[in-house]
Structure formats: structure tokens, C-alpha cells
Design a protein around this motif. Structure first.
Motif, PDB file in Angstrom:
ATOM      1  N   SER A 129       0.836  -1.191   0.000  1.00  0.00           N
ATOM      2  CA  SER A 129       0.000   0.000   0.000  1.00  0.00           C
ATOM      3  C   SER A 129       0.866   1.234   0.000  1.00  0.00           C
ATOM      4  O   SER A 129       2.093   1.172  -0.034  1.00  0.00           O
ATOM      5  N   GLU A 130       0.242   2.385   0.059  1.00  0.00           N
ATOM      6  CA  GLU A 130       0.991   3.644   0.056  1.00  0.00           C
ATOM      7  C   GLU A 130       1.904   3.765   1.250  1.00  0.00           C
ATOM      8  O   GLU A 130       2.958   4.369   1.175  1.00  0.00           O
ATOM      9  N   HIS A 131       1.520   3.165   2.371  1.00  0.00           N
ATOM     10  CA  HIS A 131       2.324   3.266   3.584  1.00  0.00           C
ATOM     11  C   HIS A 131       3.313   2.122   3.711  1.00  0.00           C
ATOM     12  O   HIS A 131       3.961   1.980   4.741  1.00  0.00           O
ATOM     13  N   GLY A 132       3.387   1.256   2.714  1.00  0.00           N
ATOM     14  CA  GLY A 132       4.348   0.173   2.769  1.00  0.00           C
ATOM     15  C   GLY A 132       3.867  -1.057   3.508  1.00  0.00           C
ATOM     16  O   GLY A 132       4.649  -1.961   3.756  1.00  0.00           O
ATOM     17  N   ASP A 133       2.585  -1.148   3.865  1.00  0.00           N
ATOM     18  CA  ASP A 133       2.066  -2.302   4.573  1.00  0.00           C
ATOM     19  C   ASP A 133       1.621  -3.352   3.571  1.00  0.00           C
ATOM     20  O   ASP A 133       0.732  -3.121   2.760  1.00  0.00           O
ATOM     21  N   ARG A 134       2.240  -4.522   3.586  1.00  0.00           N
ATOM     22  CA  ARG A 134       1.954  -5.557   2.608  1.00  0.00           C
ATOM     23  C   ARG A 134       0.613  -6.224   2.830  1.00  0.00           C
ATOM     24  O   ARG A 134       0.117  -6.921   1.960  1.00  0.00           O
TER      25      ARG A 134
ATOM     26  N   GLY B 224      -2.186  -4.759   3.125  1.00  0.00           N
ATOM     27  CA  GLY B 224      -3.257  -3.997   2.514  1.00  0.00           C
ATOM     28  C   GLY B 224      -3.918  -2.993   3.430  1.00  0.00           C
ATOM     29  O   GLY B 224      -4.804  -2.274   3.015  1.00  0.00           O
ATOM     30  N   GLY B 225      -3.540  -2.872   4.677  1.00  0.00           N
ATOM     31  CA  GLY B 225      -4.122  -1.916   5.597  1.00  0.00           C
ATOM     32  C   GLY B 225      -3.037  -1.157   6.337  1.00  0.00           C
ATOM     33  O   GLY B 225      -1.983  -1.714   6.652  1.00  0.00           O
ATOM     34  N   SER B 226      -3.289   0.105   6.606  1.00  0.00           N
ATOM     35  CA  SER B 226      -2.279   0.917   7.274  1.00  0.00           C
ATOM     36  C   SER B 226      -2.232   0.596   8.761  1.00  0.00           C
ATOM     37  O   SER B 226      -3.236   0.164   9.351  1.00  0.00           O
ATOM     38  N   PRO B 227      -1.094   0.780   9.412  1.00  0.00           N
ATOM     39  CA  PRO B 227      -1.010   0.552  10.866  1.00  0.00           C
ATOM     40  C   PRO B 227      -1.964   1.435  11.654  1.00  0.00           C
ATOM     41  O   PRO B 227      -2.493   1.015  12.684  1.00  0.00           O
ATOM     42  N   VAL B 228      -2.200   2.641  11.176  1.00  0.00           N
ATOM     43  CA  VAL B 228      -3.112   3.540  11.884  1.00  0.00           C
ATOM     44  C   VAL B 228      -4.528   2.995  11.851  1.00  0.00           C
ATOM     45  O   VAL B 228      -5.253   3.007  12.853  1.00  0.00           O
ATOM     46  N   ARG B 229      -4.925   2.468  10.675  1.00  0.00           N
ATOM     47  CA  ARG B 229      -6.273   1.913  10.560  1.00  0.00           C
ATOM     48  C   ARG B 229      -6.444   0.685  11.450  1.00  0.00           C
ATOM     49  O   ARG B 229      -7.478   0.498  12.081  1.00  0.00           O
TER      50      ARG B 229
ATOM     51  N   ALA C 111      -4.793   0.083  14.222  1.00  0.00           N
ATOM     52  CA  ALA C 111      -4.805   0.546  15.604  1.00  0.00           C
ATOM     53  C   ALA C 111      -6.176   1.098  15.990  1.00  0.00           C
ATOM     54  O   ALA C 111      -6.684   0.837  17.081  1.00  0.00           O
ATOM     55  N   LEU C 112      -6.803   1.848  15.068  1.00  0.00           N
ATOM     56  CA  LEU C 112      -8.142   2.376  15.341  1.00  0.00           C
ATOM     57  C   LEU C 112      -9.171   1.256  15.447  1.00  0.00           C
ATOM     58  O   LEU C 112     -10.084   1.317  16.288  1.00  0.00           O
ATOM     59  N   ALA C 113      -9.010   0.224  14.611  1.00  0.00           N
ATOM     60  CA  ALA C 113      -9.948  -0.909  14.670  1.00  0.00           C
ATOM     61  C   ALA C 113      -9.826  -1.636  16.006  1.00  0.00           C
ATOM     62  O   ALA C 113     -10.835  -1.947  16.645  1.00  0.00           O
ATOM     63  N   TYR C 114      -8.586  -1.895  16.437  1.00  0.00           N
ATOM     64  CA  TYR C 114      -8.393  -2.573  17.721  1.00  0.00           C
ATOM     65  C   TYR C 114      -8.874  -1.705  18.875  1.00  0.00           C
ATOM     66  O   TYR C 114      -9.438  -2.208  19.854  1.00  0.00           O
ATOM     67  N   LEU C 115      -8.662  -0.409  18.770  1.00  0.00           N
ATOM     68  CA  LEU C 115      -9.124   0.496  19.826  1.00  0.00           C
ATOM     69  C   LEU C 115     -10.650   0.500  19.906  1.00  0.00           C
ATOM     70  O   LEU C 115     -11.225   0.471  21.009  1.00  0.00           O
ATOM     71  N   SER C 116     -11.307   0.522  18.750  1.00  0.00           N
ATOM     72  CA  SER C 116     -12.779   0.511  18.730  1.00  0.00           C
ATOM     73  C   SER C 116     -13.320  -0.789  19.325  1.00  0.00           C
ATOM     74  O   SER C 116     -14.272  -0.778  20.117  1.00  0.00           O
TER      75      SER C 116
END
Length: 299
Positions: A20-25, A27-32, A34-39
Motif C-alpha cells: 500500500s501507500e504506507h508500505g504495509d503488505r 493492505g491496511g495501514s497501521p493507523v487503521r 490501531a483504530l480498529a483494535y481500539l474501537s
């Protein structure tokens, strides 16, 4: 020596994993993530708040249960509540009655639900799908709509104030048939056809082939039925008038007086009544989650 003509075509060459654009293979960004786990963590904590309050209240005095602000950890932990409750009401009798009804109804619903689901999924007969839709449509009818006719039927049959009234009315369930049918649809029909060619009867196919392959769905249905029957209040309240036949849900009503209620003892009894369900869920959670996850794969 490899020439240009010996090189594999471009379509056959291994490609590097997409990033992805952030380099995560993945397909999801680390920020996304982290927000999912937090929710999920916040939702889980919100679900557990009532249970935490119930456990805290079971260790308090009556006048401390509804104190504001809420004191989650009481200054004095009254463990004696879990001893006194056995002396205040015949809790062991109530737990035994609830266990008897829950296990009996669970066994009957698993048997009738799985057997009916086999007919609706693996046996072809005229009007099968229409009959299935009509039967499943009964789920949308509220229980209050046929509560009075059921009571009149049980009263005329002289089954009120007996366990038979509850067992006969809850031995069949449209939800169980729906759940098991959806799981059976994921089992290839070729297995049944091969068994028929080998001379196996429909009862043999159901018992020797379908049921052994349906353990996750059977465990899910059994757990859901057991919990629903264990927590049922209105059914025993309507049909059971003898104190010796009461379930634990009716027994907790003993702490509600005319002008006051022993809220601490009610919370203590609620904690005790939850323990059997918790143990059963922990023992069967693997099959329960697998059965729920696979029951909607094909329909």
C-alpha cells in the motif's frame, strides 16, 4: 547458458507482494489497524460494564448498591453474601430445576432441529422451499401473539404447573432448523447421493454422515438453546406456580419484597446463575464460533 528465448514469460514470473501507500503488505495501514483494535476494545469494555457492576454489587450491602458515585471496589467485601444466599432461598433446588429444563429442551431442540433441517436441505419433495419459508416466517411472529392460546391449550390438557408444558412448547424451534439447514447446505450433496447408491437409507445418511460433519453447528445450536432456556423467565413464570418447581430466574424474585428488595442478594444470585453458562461457553466456544462462522456460507 540461458538465452533470451529460454527466459520464462513475464506472466509466469513471480511478482513481489503488493504494498500500500504506507508500505504495509497486508493492505491496511497501521493507523487503521490501531483504530480498529481500539474501537473493539472500547466496545468490549462497554459490554462488560454491566457484568462488572453486577459482580461489584454482589459484594456490597443493600444500601451501597445504588450509591452515587458508583464505588466499583467496595470498602468492605462481603463474601458472606455467597454463603447467606444458600440459606435464604433453596438455591440448589432452583439451579437443579433450571439445569433439568435447559438440558432436556436443548437435547430435544438439537434433535428435532437437525432432523427437520436435513429434510429441508438434502431431501427433495414438492413444496419443500415454500414450506421452509412458511416455517421460518414464524420467527417474525411475537411470542405475545400466541401466548394466551398456548396457555389455554396447556390448561385444557392439565399440564400447567408441570415441566411438560414448557418442554412441549419449546421442544421445537424455527431458528434451530434455519441454523442447521444453512450449515447442511455447505455439505456437498454428492456425499448423500453416493450413500443412497450404496443402499443407505435417509435415516442412515442423517445419522452416519450428516451429523458427524455438523458438530460445530450442533454445538452452536446447543449453546444458544441452553442459554435461552436457562435465562427464560416468562415461560416458568406463566406455567409454574409451585415453589419446588421454580427455576433460578423465578427464585431470584424471592428477594423482591412488597416495599423493598434485597438488591445485593439479587446480584449475588445473578452471579451464581451466570457461572454455569460461563463454564459451558468456555468449554464449547471453539465449536460455537466455528458453527456461527460457517452456517451462512451457502444458502
Amino acid at each position: 547458458m540461458t538465452t533470451l528465448h529460454d527466459a520464462p514469460p513475464a506472466a509466469a514470473r513471480p511478482r513481489p507482494p503488493a504494498t500500500s501507500e504506507h508500505g504495509d503488505r497486508s493492505g491496511g495501514s497501521p493507523v487503521r489497524k490501531a483504530l480498529a483494535y481500539l474501537s473493539l476494545t472500547v466496545v468490549t469494555l462497554l459490554v462488560l460494564v454491566p457484568f462488572a457492576w453486577m459482580l461489584s454489587s454482589s459484594l456490597k450491602r443493600d444500601n451501597e448498591v445504588f450509591a452515587i458515585p458508583i464505588q466499583w471496589i467496595p470498602e468492605e467485601l462481603r463474601w458472606s453474601n455467597f454463603v447467606d444466599i444458600w440459606e435464604r432461598i433453596p438455591l440448589l433446588t432452583y439451579l437443579g430445576n433450571s439445569a433439568f429444563l435447559s438440558m432436556t429442551i436443548t437435547l430435544l431442540q438439537v434433535l428435532t432441529g437437525s432432523f427437520a433441517a436435513y429434510g429441508f436441505s438434502k431431501v427433495r419433495f414438492p413444496g419443500r422451499d415454500a414450506l421452509f419459508l412458511a416455517y421460518i416466517a414464524t420467527i417474525a411472529v411475537p411470542w405475545q401473539a400466541y401466548m394466551v392460546p398456548q396457555y389455554i391449550m396447556m390448561q385444557q390438557a392439565e399440564l400447567t404447573n408441570t415441566y411438560w408444558a414448557i418442554i412441549l412448547l419449546q421442544a421445537f424451534g424455527a431458528f434451530g432448523v434455519f441454523l442447521m439447514r444453512q450449515y447442511y447446505m455447505s455439505i456437498p450433496d454428492d456425499l448423500c447421493e453416493a450413500a443412497r447408491i450404496d443402499g443407505l437409507s435417509e435415516y442412515g445418511i442423517y445419522w452416519r454422515i450428516i451429523l458427524p460433519l455438523s458438530k460445530p453447528a450442533l454445538a452452536s445450536l446447543a449453546l444458544l438453546t441452553f442459554v435461552n432456556t436457562w435465562n427464560d423467565y416468562m415461560g416458568p413464570f406463566i406455567y409454574l406456580s409451585d415453589n419446588e418447581l421454580w427455576t433460578v430466574q423465578l427464585g431470584l424474585r424471592s428477594f423482591v419484597g412488597q416495599y423493598d428488595a434485597d438488591y445485593a442478594m439479587m446480584m449475588t444470585g445473578a452471579v451464581v446463575s451466570v457461572l454455569p453458562i460461563l463454564v459451558i461457553f468456555l468449554l464449547g466456544q471453539r465449536y460455537f464460533i466455528r458453527g456461527i462462522a460457517t452456517s451462512g456460507l451457502k444458502g
